[in-house]
Design a protein around this motif. Structure first.
Motif, PDB file in Angstrom:
ATOM      1  N   GLY A  80       0.784  -1.229   0.000  1.00 15.96           N
ATOM      2  CA  GLY A  80       0.000   0.000   0.000  1.00 15.96           C
ATOM      3  C   GLY A  80       0.811   1.273   0.000  1.00 15.96           C
ATOM      4  N   ASP A  81       2.140   1.179   0.177  1.00 17.75           N
ATOM      5  CA  ASP A  81       2.969   2.386   0.110  1.00 17.75           C
ATOM      6  C   ASP A  81       3.160   2.791  -1.342  1.00 17.75           C
ATOM      7  OD1 ASP A  81       3.382   2.714   2.859  1.00 17.75           O
ATOM      8  OD2 ASP A  81       5.049   1.290   2.862  1.00 17.75           O
ATOM      9  N   VAL A  82       3.194   4.091  -1.590  1.00 13.34           N
ATOM     10  CA  VAL A  82       3.324   4.603  -2.950  1.00 13.34           C
ATOM     11  C   VAL A  82       4.785   4.924  -3.243  1.00 13.34           C
ATOM     12  CG1 VAL A  82       2.675   6.443  -4.551  1.00 13.34           C
ATOM     13  CG2 VAL A  82       0.981   5.505  -2.957  1.00 13.34           C
ATOM     14  N   VAL A  83       5.280   4.357  -4.340  1.00 11.43           N
ATOM     15  CA  VAL A  83       6.624   4.646  -4.838  1.00 11.43           C
ATOM     16  C   VAL A  83       6.464   5.445  -6.129  1.00 11.43           C
ATOM     17  CG1 VAL A  83       8.793   3.688  -5.700  1.00 11.43           C
ATOM     18  CG2 VAL A  83       7.585   2.564  -3.805  1.00 11.43           C
ATOM     19  N   SER A  84       6.866   6.700  -6.094  1.00 15.85           N
ATOM     20  CA  SER A  84       6.746   7.578  -7.253  1.00 15.85           C
ATOM     21  C   SER A  84       8.088   7.662  -7.959  1.00 15.85           C
ATOM     22  CB  SER A  84       6.304   8.981  -6.823  1.00 15.85           C
ATOM     23  OG  SER A  84       5.035   8.943  -6.190  1.00 15.85           O
ATOM     24  N   GLY A 104       4.044  -5.470  -2.892  1.00 12.54           N
ATOM     25  CA  GLY A 104       2.709  -4.898  -2.712  1.00 12.54           C
ATOM     26  C   GLY A 104       2.668  -3.388  -2.678  1.00 12.54           C
ATOM     27  N   ALA A 105       3.756  -2.731  -3.089  1.00 16.29           N
ATOM     28  CA  ALA A 105       3.750  -1.270  -3.154  1.00 16.29           C
ATOM     29  C   ALA A 105       3.026  -0.819  -4.421  1.00 16.29           C
ATOM     30  CB  ALA A 105       5.179  -0.732  -3.133  1.00 16.29           C
ATOM     31  N   VAL A 106       2.632   0.440  -4.458  1.00 19.20           N
ATOM     32  CA  VAL A 106       1.868   0.988  -5.578  1.00 19.20           C
ATOM     33  C   VAL A 106       2.783   1.844  -6.439  1.00 19.20           C
ATOM     34  CG1 VAL A 106      -0.087   2.449  -6.225  1.00 19.20           C
ATOM     35  CG2 VAL A 106      -0.252   0.947  -4.222  1.00 19.20           C
ATOM     36  N   THR A 107       2.788   1.559  -7.726  1.00 19.46           N
ATOM     37  CA  THR A 107       3.611   2.298  -8.685  1.00 19.46           C
ATOM     38  C   THR A 107       2.925   3.593  -9.081  1.00 19.46           C
ATOM     39  OG1 THR A 107       4.613   0.290  -9.603  1.00 19.46           O
ATOM     40  CG2 THR A 107       4.555   2.212 -11.022  1.00 19.46           C
ATOM     41  N   ASN A 108       3.673   4.689  -9.001  1.00 14.18           N
ATOM     42  CA  ASN A 108       3.163   5.996  -9.430  1.00 14.18           C
ATOM     43  C   ASN A 108       4.156   6.633 -10.399  1.00 14.18           C
ATOM     44  OD1 ASN A 108       3.061   9.277  -7.965  1.00 14.18           O
ATOM     45  ND2 ASN A 108       1.760   8.523  -9.592  1.00 14.18           N
ATOM     46  N   PRO A 109       4.035   6.299 -11.694  1.00 18.09           N
ATOM     47  CA  PRO A 109       4.934   6.920 -12.673  1.00 18.09           C
ATOM     48  C   PRO A 109       4.549   8.369 -12.909  1.00 18.09           C
ATOM     49  CG  PRO A 109       3.891   4.898 -13.529  1.00 18.09           C
ATOM     50  CD  PRO A 109       3.124   5.337 -12.330  1.00 18.09           C
ATOM     51  N   LEU A 110       5.545   9.219 -13.092  1.00 14.30           N
ATOM     52  CA  LEU A 110       5.327  10.649 -13.290  1.00 14.30           C
ATOM     53  C   LEU A 110       6.060  11.097 -14.545  1.00 14.30           C
ATOM     54  CD1 LEU A 110       5.921  11.653  -9.580  1.00 14.30           C
ATOM     55  CD2 LEU A 110       3.707  11.734 -10.761  1.00 14.30           C
ATOM     56  N   MET A 111       5.374  11.853 -15.380  1.00 11.75           N
ATOM     57  CA  MET A 111       5.969  12.291 -16.644  1.00 11.75           C
ATOM     58  C   MET A 111       7.169  13.206 -16.388  1.00 11.75           C
ATOM     59  SD  MET A 111       4.306  11.014 -19.273  1.00 11.75           S
ATOM     60  CE  MET A 111       4.029  12.038 -20.705  1.00 11.75           C
ATOM     61  N   PRO A 112       8.248  13.030 -17.144  1.00 10.52           N
ATOM     62  CA  PRO A 112       9.449  13.855 -16.929  1.00 10.52           C
ATOM     63  C   PRO A 112       9.243  15.338 -17.147  1.00 10.52           C
ATOM     64  CG  PRO A 112      10.025  11.858 -18.133  1.00 10.52           C
ATOM     65  CD  PRO A 112       8.520  11.921 -18.071  1.00 10.52           C
ATOM     66  N   ILE A 113       8.161  15.732 -17.821  1.00 14.02           N
ATOM     67  CA  ILE A 113       7.940  17.175 -18.042  1.00 14.02           C
ATOM     68  C   ILE A 113       7.435  17.881 -16.794  1.00 14.02           C
ATOM     69  CG2 ILE A 113       7.482  16.973 -20.514  1.00 14.02           C
ATOM     70  CD1 ILE A 113       4.473  17.296 -19.775  1.00 14.02           C
ATOM     71  N   ALA A 193      -5.128  -9.390  -7.147  1.00 10.52           N
ATOM     72  CA  ALA A 193      -5.278  -8.853  -8.502  1.00 10.52           C
ATOM     73  C   ALA A 193      -6.268  -7.698  -8.571  1.00 10.52           C
ATOM     74  CB  ALA A 193      -5.689  -9.965  -9.458  1.00 10.52           C
ATOM     75  N   ASP A 194      -7.079  -7.518  -7.529  1.00  6.48           N
ATOM     76  CA  ASP A 194      -8.019  -6.391  -7.479  1.00  6.48           C
ATOM     77  C   ASP A 194      -7.520  -5.250  -6.606  1.00  6.48           C
ATOM     78  OD1 ASP A 194      -9.984  -7.453  -9.211  1.00  6.48           O
ATOM     79  OD2 ASP A 194     -10.765  -8.724  -7.608  1.00  6.48           O
ATOM     80  N   ASP A 195      -6.291  -5.357  -6.103  1.00  6.88           N
ATOM     81  CA  ASP A 195      -5.695  -4.247  -5.353  1.00  6.88           C
ATOM     82  C   ASP A 195      -5.190  -3.188  -6.321  1.00  6.88           C
ATOM     83  OD1 ASP A 195      -6.146  -5.520  -2.960  1.00  6.88           O
ATOM     84  OD2 ASP A 195      -4.074  -6.205  -2.695  1.00  6.88           O
ATOM     85  N   VAL A 196      -5.187  -1.937  -5.879  1.00  3.91           N
ATOM     86  CA  VAL A 196      -4.613  -0.857  -6.680  1.00  3.91           C
ATOM     87  C   VAL A 196      -3.103  -1.073  -6.783  1.00  3.91           C
ATOM     88  CG1 VAL A 196      -4.176   1.628  -6.799  1.00  3.91           C
ATOM     89  CG2 VAL A 196      -6.414   0.783  -6.049  1.00  3.91           C
ATOM     90  N   VAL A 197      -2.587  -1.111  -8.020  1.00  2.79           N
ATOM     91  CA  VAL A 197      -1.145  -1.293  -8.224  1.00  2.79           C
ATOM     92  C   VAL A 197      -0.526  -0.148  -9.010  1.00  2.79           C
ATOM     93  CG1 VAL A 197      -1.236  -3.819  -8.083  1.00  2.79           C
ATOM     94  CG2 VAL A 197      -1.481  -2.690 -10.326  1.00  2.79           C
ATOM     95  N   GLN A 198      -1.366   0.714  -9.591  1.00  6.24           N
ATOM     96  CA  GLN A 198      -0.849   1.820 -10.392  1.00  6.24           C
ATOM     97  C   GLN A 198      -1.700   3.060 -10.172  1.00  6.24           C
ATOM     98  OE1 GLN A 198      -2.159   2.696 -14.279  1.00  6.24           O
ATOM     99  NE2 GLN A 198      -0.135   2.508 -15.219  1.00  6.24           N
TER     100      GLN A 198
END
Length: 550
Positions: A80-84, A104-113, A193-198
């Protein structure tokens, strides 16, 4: 962090009963690829900052992802921890998402702009625990920017820098973890599989970025249907030049290759000549990007046909593809051009089929993928018959599960229909044609101008490389159309009179003609190649028509 996905039990039961959802994670696909072909190439890429070329086998990718997972776990990251992370298309991006899945961490991709204003909001809303950036990218010091943000983010425990030093060095995650019981850590951290992953942020009309939440099931239901529709297999070589922090890059440059056990070639800065070099050197067979990428590569392909000989398919999405461009690209690349439409909220929802006849392949944005339903409705929400324009709604296995901390913006009714914000027509065969954004309409004297169709006709002009039509305020008629055009290399730009004479020969209605022409060297674009029309609309606010009509 506690997530509150909008995921009714009725939807879960229906999707599982239909065979569209299950219990599969991307790490299961990785494990299968390692078991079947540990020495097969998984990723080829180059870091444009250092010039270093990376080539990882599936066994090497899995090993690095596991070490990163253990390193994050040692830093206190868990379920449940967010890794940005704000990374270009580098191998670290893929490995980080796999590592997050392991624990089980959540992926948070961020645009380079993104810069301080956007990032400060996004990282705070997501309560990110770790933030990972490149030291430099495209000449910008991301590490220095991230350091200025830290005092504003009390939840941010660690800042890591790819190419950094000391306690910020990303490579410390790759160090061996003696005594760590990886099997137990990964078993305890495995998400459902129903947990938030992104969480992927997208801009909208609400005045702030929206954090789109996806699960493994919503993502995989799309990727599987996409792969099946266009016929990709393990022998294909995929290339991804669209940012992986965009849903296009994430689903089809990160997830799809691993699901297939195929090789992916990553390009971190779009350069069409380099793209052709990569296609030739790596034997690329498939790529996906937005319309400007297709236009650029078609130009190179016309000059260097041998360099793109291996390419059999280019899928273009992100903006309606001008039909003349699709035809021209098919000829110069010698590849099948697939048109598609989708959103961050659901991935690619429609594509044309590789064997579609020309009237479908070049004149529509495709038909729904498996598990996707579309309908077009009027202002009162009533379904319209074939070939009538209205608001496009979607109901899909891949529809997202809500906006982070903004459930009121879900825009999905009790039956599961999501309001896309697009205008469209559906033909009798179920093929969609996107006609514009609801907010992108030009209303001239009470009459709607079909922006996408006008742009498509402008693209037919032999001197035009790129085109965009936006509203220009007018005291008398409310709005008039302003055309922005980038001329083709070596071609002189047409005048407004010449352009309109051409459009009249194409049998356009006179009321739809642009009333101002702005010739520009380049369009403002996102890193994924979309033309940023809001910037053009802002420029057009101060413009006036060159000629009066009506």
């Amino acid at each position: 962090m506690q997530f509150d996905p909008i995921l009714p039990e009725s939807r879960i039961r229906a999707m599982r009963a239909a065979g569209l959802w299950g219990d599969h994670l991307l790490t299961d696909s990785l494990d299968a690829a390692v078991a079947a072909q540990p020495g097969a190439t998984a990723i080829v890429g180059r870091n444009s900052l250092t010039g270093e070329r990376a080539s990882l086998t599936y066994a090497e990718l899995a090993a690095r992802a596991e070490r990163i997972a253990l390193g994050l776990s040692r830093m206190g990251v868990g379920r449940g921890d967010v890794v940005s992370f704000q990374l270009p298309n580098w191998w670290q991006f893929t490995a980080l998402h796999l590592a997050c899945l392991r624990i089980g961490a959540v992926t948070n991709p961020l645009m380079p702009i993104f810069r301080e204003r956007e990032l400060g909001f996004m990282l705070a809303l997501a309560e990110s625990k770790v933030f990972i950036v490149p030291r430099l990218y495209r000449g910008f010091d991301h590490a220095a920017m991230a350091r200025t943000l830290r005092p504003r983010l009390p939840r941010l425990a660690r800042l890591l820098v790819v190419g950094g030093e000391g306690e910020e060095d990303f490579d410390q995650l790759l160090a061996p973890q003696p005594g760590a019981d990886a099997r137990a850590i990964f078993a305890a951290g495995r998400p459902a599989a129903d947990d938030v992953v992104q969480i992927l942020f997208t801009s909208g009309t609400t005045g702030e970025p929206k954090g789109v939440m996806h699960t493994s099931n919503t993502l995989f239901s799309n990727v599987r249907g996409y792969i099946g529709r266009i016929g990709l297999g393990a022998a294909d070589v995929l290339m991804m030049s669209s940012p992986m922090a965009h849903q296009t890059g994430f689903m089809y440059g990160l997830m799809a290759p691993i699901l297939l056990g195929a090789k992916v070639v990553l390009q971190d800065i779009w350069q069409p000549e380099e793209a052709a070099d990569l296609i030739e050197a790596e034997g690329v067979t498939f790529t996906m990007a937005s319309t400007p990428f297709l236009s650029d590569l078609a130009e190179v392909g016309a000059r260097r046909p041998a360099s793109v000989r291996s390419l059999r398919m280019f899928l273009s999405a992100g903006a309606p593809i001008p039909r003349v461009l699709a035809r021209r690209a098919a000829e110069s690349l010698g590849a099948t051009i697939i048109s598609a439409w989708g959103m961050t909220e659901n991935g690619a929802a429609t594509t044309t089929r590789p064997d579609d006849p020309p009237e479908k392949a070049f004149e529509t944005d495709g038909c729904p993928l498996p598990g996707v339903e579309l309908r077009v409705v009027d202002a009162e929400g009533q379904p319209l018959s074939a070939d009538q324009e209205g608001r496009l709604q979607i109901r899909s296995a891949s529809n997202f599960v809500g906006y982070l901390r903004r459930p009121e913006w879900f825009a999905t009714d009790a039956e599961g229909w999501f309001e896309t914000g697009d205008l469209a027509r559906l033909d009798a065969d179920g093929y969609v044609r996107i006609t514009g954004r609801a907010k992108d309409i030009i209303i001239r004297g009470g009459e709607n101008i079909p922006v996408v169709e006008v742009e498509g006709l402008i693209y037919r002009h032999p001197a035009v490389q790129e085109a965009a039509v936006v509203a220009m305020p007018d005291a008398r008629l409310g709005e008039r159309a302003c055309a922005f055009v980038v001329p083709r290399p070596g071609a002189g730009a047409p005048s407004l009179a010449e352009l309109n004479a051409f459009l009249l020969r194409e049998q356009i209605a006179k009321q739809y003609l642009p009333e101002r022409l702005e010739v520009v060297e380049q369009m403002p674009k996102t890193p994924s190649g979309k033309i940023q029309k809001f910037q053009l609309r802002e420029q057009a606010k101060s413009l006036t028509p060159e000629q009066r009509q009506g």
